[in-house]
Design an enzyme around this catalytic site. Structure first.
Site, mmCIF file in Angstrom:
data_model
loop_
_atom_site.group_PDB
_atom_site.id
_atom_site.type_symbol
_atom_site.label_atom_id
_atom_site.label_comp_id
_atom_site.label_asym_id
_atom_site.label_seq_id
_atom_site.Cartn_x
_atom_site.Cartn_y
_atom_site.Cartn_z
ATOM 1 N N GLU A 82 12.732 6.331 28.795
ATOM 2 C CA GLU A 82 13.632 7.012 28.633
ATOM 3 C C GLU A 82 14.887 6.198 29.319
ATOM 4 O O GLU A 82 14.594 5.863 30.528
ATOM 5 C CB GLU A 82 14.098 8.514 28.539
ATOM 6 N N CYS B 9 21.342 4.490 33.139
ATOM 7 C CA CYS B 9 20.497 4.904 34.070
ATOM 8 C C CYS B 9 19.278 4.464 33.414
ATOM 9 O O CYS B 9 18.845 5.060 32.551
ATOM 10 C CB CYS B 9 20.643 6.649 33.779
ATOM 11 N N CYS C 125 5.974 9.918 37.298
ATOM 12 C CA CYS C 125 6.179 9.937 38.883
ATOM 13 C C CYS C 125 5.128 10.692 39.617
ATOM 14 O O CYS C 125 4.767 11.569 39.146
ATOM 15 C CB CYS C 125 7.455 10.494 39.145
ATOM 16 N N CYS D 118 8.033 16.372 42.441
ATOM 17 C CA CYS D 118 8.881 17.401 42.903
ATOM 18 C C CYS D 118 8.987 18.555 41.927
ATOM 19 O O CYS D 118 8.819 18.596 40.574
ATOM 20 C CB CYS D 118 10.559 16.730 42.952
ATOM 21 N N CYS E 103 11.688 18.820 38.691
ATOM 22 C CA CYS E 103 12.007 17.597 38.159
ATOM 23 C C CYS E 103 10.932 17.590 36.609
ATOM 24 O O CYS E 103 9.609 17.823 37.041
ATOM 25 C CB CYS E 103 11.891 16.305 39.036
ATOM 26 N N CYS F 13 19.832 13.686 34.579
ATOM 27 C CA CYS F 13 18.688 13.317 35.693
ATOM 28 C C CYS F 13 17.675 14.494 35.782
ATOM 29 O O CYS F 13 18.270 15.705 35.798
ATOM 30 C CB CYS F 13 19.504 13.075 36.619
HETATM 31 N N1 SAH Z 1 12.736 9.440 41.986
HETATM 32 C C1 SAH Z 1 14.118 9.183 42.252
HETATM 33 C C2 SAH Z 1 15.142 8.691 41.226
HETATM 34 C C3 SAH Z 1 15.012 9.441 39.867
HETATM 35 S S1 SAH Z 1 15.231 11.264 39.695
HETATM 36 C C4 SAH Z 1 14.732 10.151 43.115
HETATM 37 O O1 SAH Z 1 14.257 11.400 43.093
HETATM 38 O O2 SAH Z 1 15.816 10.003 43.727
HETATM 39 C C5 SAH Z 1 17.016 11.005 39.815
HETATM 40 C C6 SAH Z 1 17.773 12.167 40.248
HETATM 41 O O3 SAH Z 1 17.354 13.383 39.532
HETATM 42 C C7 SAH Z 1 17.279 12.584 41.723
HETATM 43 O O4 SAH Z 1 18.587 13.040 42.408
HETATM 44 C C8 SAH Z 1 16.621 14.125 41.461
HETATM 45 O O5 SAH Z 1 17.016 14.906 42.568
HETATM 46 C C9 SAH Z 1 17.394 14.722 40.106
HETATM 47 N N2 SAH Z 1 17.001 15.722 39.292
HETATM 48 C C10 SAH Z 1 15.422 16.004 39.335
HETATM 49 N N3 SAH Z 1 15.306 16.692 38.591
HETATM 50 C C11 SAH Z 1 16.578 17.504 38.328
HETATM 51 C C12 SAH Z 1 16.987 18.632 37.404
HETATM 52 N N4 SAH Z 1 16.136 19.336 36.754
HETATM 53 N N5 SAH Z 1 18.236 18.965 37.552
HETATM 54 C C13 SAH Z 1 19.312 17.906 37.928
HETATM 55 N N6 SAH Z 1 18.601 16.959 38.630
HETATM 56 C C14 SAH Z 1 17.522 16.704 38.819
HETATM 57 FE FE1 SF4 Z 2 9.851 11.644 41.064
HETATM 58 FE FE2 SF4 Z 2 11.575 13.417 39.582
HETATM 59 FE FE3 SF4 Z 2 10.922 13.680 42.299
HETATM 60 FE FE4 SF4 Z 2 12.619 11.540 41.503
HETATM 61 S S1 SF4 Z 2 12.798 13.936 41.494
HETATM 62 S S2 SF4 Z 2 10.867 11.585 42.924
HETATM 63 S S3 SF4 Z 2 11.526 11.335 39.561
HETATM 64 S S4 SF4 Z 2 9.518 14.024 40.563
#
Ligand code: SAH
Ligand code: SF4
Length: 353
Positions: A92, A107, A114, A118, A121, A341
């Site tokens: 996406e 974006c 990934c 996390c 996410c 995000c």
């Molecule tokens: N892997 C990288 C880039 C992709 S994630 C990273 O983690 O920075 C991009 C952003 O989305 C990150 O700042 C992450 O903290 C945020 N993010 C992840 N899950 C989210 C959620 N459920 N709500 C809001 N932001 C989220």
């Molecule tokens: Fe991966 Fe999501 Fe963590 Fe970014 S926030 S490192 S995309 S699992």
């Protein structure tokens, strides 16, 4: 024969490749012009090239390799694109127009899934499928630029890129950095390096590597927890690169590039939104050349986490400001199409997004 996508090449590399294949090198510039200056994605339509050359190009190369699967349009102009790759994976990208200041941002995704898992996410839920190629990263921007252009190609012109889609860009370092080079190249997109931001969960060795290259790239750190105990739980990569290591790398980055680094802090109710967290966050960021982005959590249907009340969010902002930390609350865009995000994921199971 497996055809390579032309979008994997920098202009210099394409010249080299043409040379090997017996094609005159100046043709590379013409092909680049067609693709990146005119948005022409078929060799057949490159009408200043001789027919036998077009035939040769078609035999050896392809241009596109991802295909639009679905496009979602939000009331606020945000567009979410779901692409299908040649191996039937989904990825996406999101187009974010900020008409008021003529900023058009994309974006982009850097991986399918990934590996970092996390806890808040959506992308991390199914693990990593694979890295994206340079071409697949560049193509997200190219295809969107073609799609949003009206009257003529590049009106409006994409001005900003954020690597905040699916995946951890620093775990696909080489392909991402080459894509950055192509996005930045005057012969291709001509997007300034300072307008390209890489967001990382804290892959410290790559933060240092970018700092050392002294590139003027934007850097964003997804902090999300202000102490190691909590961060270990929310972002398992913290066990490898803890907060102290990240802060040291960030200091080095600032010293080398003189650029303000962004921090992202996704606010999660009852998890990282207490007074003690606020206090820890302030002591981490105070007196540094940083900007903090507070992101109210975007709900992910499989995960049982929610965002704090607006009162708590405003309180965080107020206290951080009182401590002279520049802070913004991320403005929501594309909420009704789940374009935010952390909500992007490859498998659209359970009705997905
Ligand atoms: N892997 C990288 C880039 C992709 S994630 C990273 O983690 O920075 C991009 C952003 O989305 C990150 O700042 C992450 O903290 C945020 N993010 C992840 N899950 C989210 C959620 N459920 N709500 C809001 N932001 C989220
Ligand atoms: Fe991966 Fe999501 Fe963590 Fe970014 S926030 S490192 S995309 S699992």
């Amino acid at each position: 024969m497996i055809k390579t996508s032309i979008l994997n090449f920098t202009l210099e590399e394409l010249k080299e490749d043409f040379k090997i294949k017996g094609i005159k090198q100046y043709r590379a510039k013409q092909v680049f012009n067609w693709i990146y200056r005119n948005g022409i994605l078929e060799f057949t339509n490159m009408n200043n090239l001789p027919n036998n050359l077009i035939k040769g190009l078609k035999k050896n190369y392809k241009i596109t390799s991802i295909e639009l699967d679905k496009k979602l349009i939000s009331e606020d102009g945000t567009l979410k694109y779901l692409w299908k790759t040649e191996d039937n994976e989904l990825l996406e990208s999101v187009f974010l127009p900020y008409e008021e200041d003529s900023r058009y941002s994309i974006c982009v995704s850097s991986q399918i899934g990934c590996s970092l898992g996390c806890k808040f996410c959506a992308t991390g839920i199914d693990g990593l499928k694979r890295d994206l190629s340079t071409g697949e990263i560049v193509e997200q921007v190219l295809q969107i630029q073609v799609d949003v252009s009206h009257r003529e190609f590049k009106i409006p012109q994409i001005t900003n890129i954020v690597f905040m889609g699916m995946g951890e860009p620093f775990l696909n370092y080489d392909n991402v950095m080459k894509a950055v080079q192509i996005l930045n190249s005057r012969k291709a997109f001509n997007i300034a390096k300072r307008k390209i931001t890489i967001s990382t969960a804290g892959v410290v060795d790559k933060i240092i590597r970018v700092a050392e290259s002294e590139e003027q790239l934007g850097l964003a750190i997804s902090l999300n927890a202000p102490n190691d105990q909590l961060r270990d739980k929310l972002m398992p990569i913290n066990k490898k690169y803890n907060i102290k290591k990240i802060m040291k790398a960030v200091d080095y980055y600032i010293q080398k590039t003189n650029r303000r680094v962004s921090f992202e802090y996704v606010l999660m109710k009852g998890i990282n939104d207490k007074e003690v967290h606020l206090f820890q966050l302030i002591s981490l960021l105070k007196n540094k050349l940083v900007h903090l982005n507070l992101i109210p959590l975007n709900p992910v249907s499989e995960l049982n986490i929610s965002r704090p009340s607006q009162e708590v969010i405003d309180h965080f902002q107020k206290k951080l400001r009182e401590n002279n930390i520049t802070v913004t609350i991320r403005k929501e865009k594309g909420t009704n199409i789940k374009a935010a995000c952390g909500q992007l994921r490859s498998s659209h199971k359970n009705g997905g997004s």
